[in-house]
Scaffold this active site. Sequence first.
Site, PDB file in Angstrom:
ATOM      1  N   ARG A 143     -30.572  16.104  23.676  1.00  0.00           N
ATOM      2  CA  ARG A 143     -29.889  15.890  24.968  1.00  0.00           C
ATOM      3  C   ARG A 143     -28.441  16.362  24.899  1.00  0.00           C
ATOM      4  O   ARG A 143     -27.858  16.713  25.925  1.00  0.00           O
ATOM      5  CB  ARG A 143     -29.900  14.397  25.324  1.00  0.00           C
ATOM      6  CG  ARG A 143     -31.229  13.903  25.828  1.00  0.00           C
ATOM      7  CD  ARG A 143     -31.070  12.522  26.414  1.00  0.00           C
ATOM      8  NE  ARG A 143     -29.818  12.446  27.129  1.00  0.00           N
ATOM      9  CZ  ARG A 143     -28.984  11.418  27.115  1.00  0.00           C
ATOM     10  NH1 ARG A 143     -29.287  10.336  26.444  1.00  0.00           N
ATOM     11  NH2 ARG A 143     -27.856  11.440  27.787  1.00  0.00           N
ATOM     12  N   ARG A 165     -25.111  -0.566  31.505  1.00  0.00           N
ATOM     13  CA  ARG A 165     -24.483   0.561  32.185  1.00  0.00           C
ATOM     14  C   ARG A 165     -24.648   0.531  33.706  1.00  0.00           C
ATOM     15  O   ARG A 165     -25.284   1.405  34.307  1.00  0.00           O
ATOM     16  CB  ARG A 165     -25.005   1.887  31.605  1.00  0.00           C
ATOM     17  CG  ARG A 165     -24.788   1.963  30.117  1.00  0.00           C
ATOM     18  CD  ARG A 165     -25.139   3.294  29.552  1.00  0.00           C
ATOM     19  NE  ARG A 165     -24.135   4.295  29.812  1.00  0.00           N
ATOM     20  CZ  ARG A 165     -24.197   5.531  29.336  1.00  0.00           C
ATOM     21  NH1 ARG A 165     -25.219   5.894  28.596  1.00  0.00           N
ATOM     22  NH2 ARG A 165     -23.253   6.401  29.602  1.00  0.00           N
ATOM     23  N   PRO A 166     -24.047  -0.469  34.344  1.00  0.00           N
ATOM     24  CA  PRO A 166     -24.139  -0.536  35.810  1.00  0.00           C
ATOM     25  C   PRO A 166     -23.364   0.595  36.475  1.00  0.00           C
ATOM     26  O   PRO A 166     -22.544   1.262  35.831  1.00  0.00           O
ATOM     27  CB  PRO A 166     -23.491  -1.887  36.140  1.00  0.00           C
ATOM     28  CG  PRO A 166     -22.620  -2.200  34.975  1.00  0.00           C
ATOM     29  CD  PRO A 166     -23.222  -1.533  33.776  1.00  0.00           C
ATOM     30  N   ILE A 167     -23.621   0.797  37.774  1.00  0.00           N
ATOM     31  CA  ILE A 167     -22.880   1.814  38.534  1.00  0.00           C
ATOM     32  C   ILE A 167     -22.174   1.174  39.729  1.00  0.00           C
ATOM     33  O   ILE A 167     -21.843   1.837  40.700  1.00  0.00           O
ATOM     34  CB  ILE A 167     -23.806   2.958  38.997  1.00  0.00           C
ATOM     35  CG1 ILE A 167     -25.087   2.373  39.574  1.00  0.00           C
ATOM     36  CG2 ILE A 167     -24.111   3.937  37.894  1.00  0.00           C
ATOM     37  CD1 ILE A 167     -25.735   3.253  40.555  1.00  0.00           C
ATOM     38  N   ASP A 168     -21.969  -0.155  39.616  1.00  0.00           N
ATOM     39  CA  ASP A 168     -21.374  -0.896  40.733  1.00  0.00           C
ATOM     40  C   ASP A 168     -20.006  -0.342  41.145  1.00  0.00           C
ATOM     41  O   ASP A 168     -19.663  -0.328  42.332  1.00  0.00           O
ATOM     42  CB  ASP A 168     -21.246  -2.390  40.361  1.00  0.00           C
ATOM     43  CG  ASP A 168     -20.466  -2.595  39.071  1.00  0.00           C
ATOM     44  OD1 ASP A 168     -20.746  -1.879  38.095  1.00  0.00           O
ATOM     45  OD2 ASP A 168     -19.568  -3.457  39.048  1.00  0.00           O
ATOM     46  N   LEU A 169     -19.240   0.150  40.181  1.00  0.00           N
ATOM     47  CA  LEU A 169     -17.879   0.617  40.523  1.00  0.00           C
ATOM     48  C   LEU A 169     -17.927   1.904  41.349  1.00  0.00           C
ATOM     49  O   LEU A 169     -17.094   2.112  42.236  1.00  0.00           O
ATOM     50  CB  LEU A 169     -17.053   0.817  39.250  1.00  0.00           C
ATOM     51  CG  LEU A 169     -16.887  -0.441  38.374  1.00  0.00           C
ATOM     52  CD1 LEU A 169     -16.173  -0.109  37.069  1.00  0.00           C
ATOM     53  CD2 LEU A 169     -16.122  -1.527  39.131  1.00  0.00           C
ATOM     54  N   ARG A 187     -28.958   9.450  33.043  1.00  0.00           N
ATOM     55  CA  ARG A 187     -28.172   8.579  33.920  1.00  0.00           C
ATOM     56  C   ARG A 187     -27.084   9.345  34.661  1.00  0.00           C
ATOM     57  O   ARG A 187     -26.717   8.992  35.782  1.00  0.00           O
ATOM     58  CB  ARG A 187     -27.513   7.474  33.099  1.00  0.00           C
ATOM     59  CG  ARG A 187     -28.451   6.611  32.332  1.00  0.00           C
ATOM     60  CD  ARG A 187     -27.672   5.601  31.546  1.00  0.00           C
ATOM     61  NE  ARG A 187     -26.754   4.902  32.437  1.00  0.00           N
ATOM     62  CZ  ARG A 187     -27.082   3.901  33.223  1.00  0.00           C
ATOM     63  NH1 ARG A 187     -28.306   3.446  33.216  1.00  0.00           N
ATOM     64  NH2 ARG A 187     -26.200   3.346  34.009  1.00  0.00           N
ATOM     65  N   LEU A 202     -16.844  -0.728  24.349  1.00  0.00           N
ATOM     66  CA  LEU A 202     -17.285  -0.204  25.642  1.00  0.00           C
ATOM     67  C   LEU A 202     -18.717  -0.560  26.019  1.00  0.00           C
ATOM     68  O   LEU A 202     -19.003  -0.834  27.174  1.00  0.00           O
ATOM     69  CB  LEU A 202     -17.089   1.318  25.697  1.00  0.00           C
ATOM     70  CG  LEU A 202     -15.711   1.674  26.215  1.00  0.00           C
ATOM     71  CD1 LEU A 202     -14.707   1.705  25.103  1.00  0.00           C
ATOM     72  CD2 LEU A 202     -15.722   2.964  26.945  1.00  0.00           C
ATOM     73  N   CYS A 212     -30.393   1.184  29.679  1.00  0.00           N
ATOM     74  CA  CYS A 212     -30.301   2.305  28.745  1.00  0.00           C
ATOM     75  C   CYS A 212     -30.164   1.719  27.352  1.00  0.00           C
ATOM     76  O   CYS A 212     -29.773   0.560  27.196  1.00  0.00           O
ATOM     77  CB  CYS A 212     -29.117   3.157  29.179  1.00  0.00           C
ATOM     78  SG  CYS A 212     -28.080   3.844  27.942  1.00  0.00           S
ATOM     79  N   ASP A 263     -18.195   7.459  21.709  1.00  0.00           N
ATOM     80  CA  ASP A 263     -19.191   8.480  21.351  1.00  0.00           C
ATOM     81  C   ASP A 263     -19.053   8.953  19.898  1.00  0.00           C
ATOM     82  O   ASP A 263     -19.873   9.752  19.436  1.00  0.00           O
ATOM     83  CB  ASP A 263     -19.088   9.682  22.309  1.00  0.00           C
ATOM     84  CG  ASP A 263     -19.686   9.372  23.671  1.00  0.00           C
ATOM     85  OD1 ASP A 263     -20.307   8.307  23.836  1.00  0.00           O
ATOM     86  OD2 ASP A 263     -19.526  10.202  24.591  1.00  0.00           O
ATOM     87  N   LYS A 313     -20.806  19.016  26.821  1.00  0.00           N
ATOM     88  CA  LYS A 313     -21.839  18.493  27.728  1.00  0.00           C
ATOM     89  C   LYS A 313     -21.208  17.626  28.828  1.00  0.00           C
ATOM     90  O   LYS A 313     -21.506  17.783  30.005  1.00  0.00           O
ATOM     91  CB  LYS A 313     -22.848  17.660  26.930  1.00  0.00           C
ATOM     92  CG  LYS A 313     -23.764  16.823  27.793  1.00  0.00           C
ATOM     93  CD  LYS A 313     -24.707  15.989  26.987  1.00  0.00           C
ATOM     94  CE  LYS A 313     -24.215  14.632  26.559  1.00  0.00           C
ATOM     95  NZ  LYS A 313     -24.120  13.610  27.609  1.00  0.00           N
ATOM     96  N   ASN A 314     -20.325  16.723  28.431  1.00  0.00           N
ATOM     97  CA  ASN A 314     -19.786  15.771  29.400  1.00  0.00           C
ATOM     98  C   ASN A 314     -18.781  16.388  30.364  1.00  0.00           C
ATOM     99  O   ASN A 314     -18.420  15.766  31.363  1.00  0.00           O
ATOM    100  CB  ASN A 314     -19.160  14.567  28.683  1.00  0.00           C
ATOM    101  CG  ASN A 314     -20.223  13.642  28.118  1.00  0.00           C
ATOM    102  OD1 ASN A 314     -21.420  13.847  28.347  1.00  0.00           O
ATOM    103  ND2 ASN A 314     -19.785  12.637  27.373  1.00  0.00           N
TER     104      ASN A 314
END
Length: 420
Positions: free
Chosen positions: A399, A121-125, A92, A329, A116, A307, A22-23
Amino acid sequence: MDYLKINSVKSLNGKIQISGAKNASLPLIAMTILAKNSVNIKNLPHVADINTLIKLLSNLGADCKFLDDRVTIDTKPLHETKATYDIVKTMRASILVLGPILARFGHCEVSLPGGCAIGQRPIDLHLKALEQMGAKIEIKSGYIQATTPNGLKGCDINFDKITVTGTANIVMAAVLADGVTSISNAAREPEVVQLCEVLNANGAKIEGIGTAVLTIYGTGGKLIDIKEFSIIPDRIEAGTYLCAGAITRSEVTLTHVEPKHLGAVISKLEEMGSKFSITEDTITIHPSQNIKPVKITTQEYPAFPTDMQAQFLALATQADGVSIIEEKLFENRFMHVSELQRMGADISLNGHTATVNGKAKLCGTDVMATDLRASSALVLAALIADGETNIHRIYHLDRGYDSLEKKLEGVGANIKRLSE
Ligand code: UD1
């Protein structure tokens, strides 16, 4: 809503075919936005997240034909550049379209994904790196609004933290940018490696693949021709079924698997007493009578994957002694603990560390899935719990696990999907 009814069995036996990852599929589907041709992708897993991303691309105007484990995606007709909340809130990883859409069209809007179950789980980077490349980014009404008034320019990016989808996003943006982009502290996960390899096999130039420093030579806006390719096997699905073999003390053979991607998982299972026979694309786990306690710290690849933390926590409940599992993490990735406790597990939580006292006698009951991997931990516990376990809210499981109940039933598990 569907739920799983699971009764314990003495042991499992047989073969399980591992699906595509999936990933790996998600960034590779997003990558089709960089293509000038119609792209064929093989070995996709049947999981809800893939359907979600394909639906997102279709909503943007791409022509997607999905049949069995293959999809053909033509992004020539793609004209919309806004990924709306209704889709992003369900997955996400929709953020993966930001880099390639921005690079190709010069503008893109993506709904902010929000929190979440497993953490903020920010997306700032992702955003900081795109700004370094020349993007103008504003957050307005819950949306990331990005434009590139002067195009995207290659530059030196140093991620403060290793981010998997962040690395994928910036690699895709950098492929169409002007000039050379260097990413330090890049993710080295096999899924990122496959994205880079597919791009390289099709005219992009990326150096340092599989290392922490990637150098990407941009095409200056030229779209690329992408030939048919096949998704790598899912190492997390494989690891989950190895844990199923270990917890039920069974012999189970995984086929269509990539053992090289499972080094940390296999070595922890060996520490816990499991024995393996491994070929180029199969792994057989042999039954072991006693499960030994273990110490695990989750980290980025090639170390032990977050995971797989929940599944090993379920397995540790059956070890003879005390296991220590530290989650590095995600700040809130222990939601499965309270459900395992309801089944009789003896686990204490202190911040990011779970102490698991084995061996606990688990009893079936009604439990609730809280996130994707937490759900599979409950399935593992249910395989050996006395009596019947009903796992609710399995849309989380759907999912990311392709035909889980069919695969487990195929090796002798007593598992049924029912509707409530
Ligand atoms: C990916 C995987 C997910 C896996 C995770 C870690 C996909 C689709 N999902 O998620 O299954 O659990 O890697 O291996 O591939 N972070 C920031 N700012 C950012 C980005 C990340 O602070 O902009 C932090 C996160 O909160 C987290 C850490 O960095 O603590 C790693 O996250 P990241 O690698 O980005 O996870 P995902 O790519 O979302």
